[in-house]
Design an enzyme around this catalytic site. Structure first.
Site, mmCIF file in Angstrom:
data_model
loop_
_atom_site.group_PDB
_atom_site.id
_atom_site.type_symbol
_atom_site.label_atom_id
_atom_site.label_comp_id
_atom_site.label_asym_id
_atom_site.label_seq_id
_atom_site.Cartn_x
_atom_site.Cartn_y
_atom_site.Cartn_z
ATOM 1 N N LYS A 1 24.685 46.470 14.716
ATOM 2 C CA LYS A 1 24.786 46.403 13.264
ATOM 3 C C LYS A 1 25.503 47.644 12.766
ATOM 4 O O LYS A 1 24.977 48.761 12.856
ATOM 5 C CB LYS A 1 23.388 46.300 12.636
ATOM 6 C CG LYS A 1 23.385 46.059 11.133
ATOM 7 C CD LYS A 1 21.964 45.836 10.642
ATOM 8 C CE LYS A 1 21.876 45.732 9.135
ATOM 9 N NZ LYS A 1 22.657 44.623 8.570
ATOM 10 N N SER B 1 14.343 41.152 7.223
ATOM 11 C CA SER B 1 14.483 42.487 7.794
ATOM 12 C C SER B 1 13.950 43.526 6.815
ATOM 13 O O SER B 1 14.253 43.470 5.619
ATOM 14 C CB SER B 1 15.957 42.794 8.091
ATOM 15 O OG SER B 1 16.449 41.958 9.110
ATOM 16 N N ARG C 1 23.142 34.754 15.308
ATOM 17 C CA ARG C 1 23.689 35.829 14.471
ATOM 18 C C ARG C 1 25.181 35.908 14.733
ATOM 19 O O ARG C 1 25.626 36.519 15.700
ATOM 20 C CB ARG C 1 22.994 37.154 14.795
ATOM 21 C CG ARG C 1 23.391 38.324 13.901
ATOM 22 C CD ARG C 1 22.582 39.561 14.283
ATOM 23 N NE ARG C 1 22.841 40.689 13.406
ATOM 24 C CZ ARG C 1 23.827 41.571 13.594
ATOM 25 N NH1 ARG C 1 24.638 41.439 14.637
ATOM 26 N NH2 ARG C 1 23.996 42.578 12.750
#
Length: 205
Positions: free
Chosen positions: A130, A101, A29
């Protein structure tokens, strides 16, 4: 190449520690103001992929479908704001892993119809990883998805630590996705062990 997310240690050093500690999947990520791009990202992804291969751990790319296809990653994980999930499945092929997600039963239903192999449910708890994260779904959010789709593998995402891992594991998830709790640890392998011990101590049968 240090990183704030890894306590200024080289990310590959932390990754190898986590792999030696027993993580079962790794998801790359790469986001934020200082995220790698272009050739540098591809090179780094290849290094991560090689390490995962040494330990026999599937290598998943977050969001970047083009990169995942180019380097032959084991799969890709996308969010609700990313490319259409059905289109991603067609690009990646049925043999690759597709994770999506979700934050609700409705989104889980769409993920199932698109051919998701698993869903990442969350954020379960508050998270700093996030910036645009939705409000925490809590354990109740996990239970609602598991009740609606008992055969769908659910991975808990967001704010997971060794202290609360037992709680989410008891809700019936198949796994947890962890960033800060492992990446920021002084000893990633030891932190993985702590997480696994949380699962073993749970009352789940």
């Amino acid at each position: 190449m240090g990183s704030e997310n890894t306590g200024n240690r080289h990310p590959l050093t932390v990754l190898e520690e986590a792999l030696s500690g027993g993580i079962s999947y790794f998801q790359l990520r790469e986001k934020g103001d200082f995220a790698l791009t272009g050739h540098e990202l591809e090179k780094f992804a290849g290094e991560c992929q090689r390490l995962c291969g040494v330990y026999g751990v599937p290598f998943i790319v977050n969001d970047n479908v083009e990169l995942a296809c180019k380097i032959g990653a084991d799969g890709v994980h996308i969010g609700q704001e990313d490319e259409d999930a059905s289109a991603v499945r067609r690009k990646m092929g049925n043999e690759k892993i597709l994770g999506i997600s979700v934050h609700s039963v409705k989104e889980a239903a769409l993920a199932v119809s698109a051919g998701a192999d698993y869903v990442g449910m969350g954020p379960v708890f508050s998270t700093s990883s996030k910036r645009d994260a939705k409000s925490p779904a809590g354990v109740a959010g996990i239970l609602s998805v598991k009740d609606a789709y008992p055969q769908l593998p659910v991975i808990a995402i967001g704010g997971i630590t060794p202290d609360n891992a037992k709680l989410v594991w008891s809700a019936g998830v198949e796994g947890v996705a962890v960033i800060s709790a492992i990446a920021g640890a002084e000893d990633a392998a030891l932190q993985v062990e702590r997480l696994q011990n949380s699962f073993r101590r749970s009352d789940r049968q």
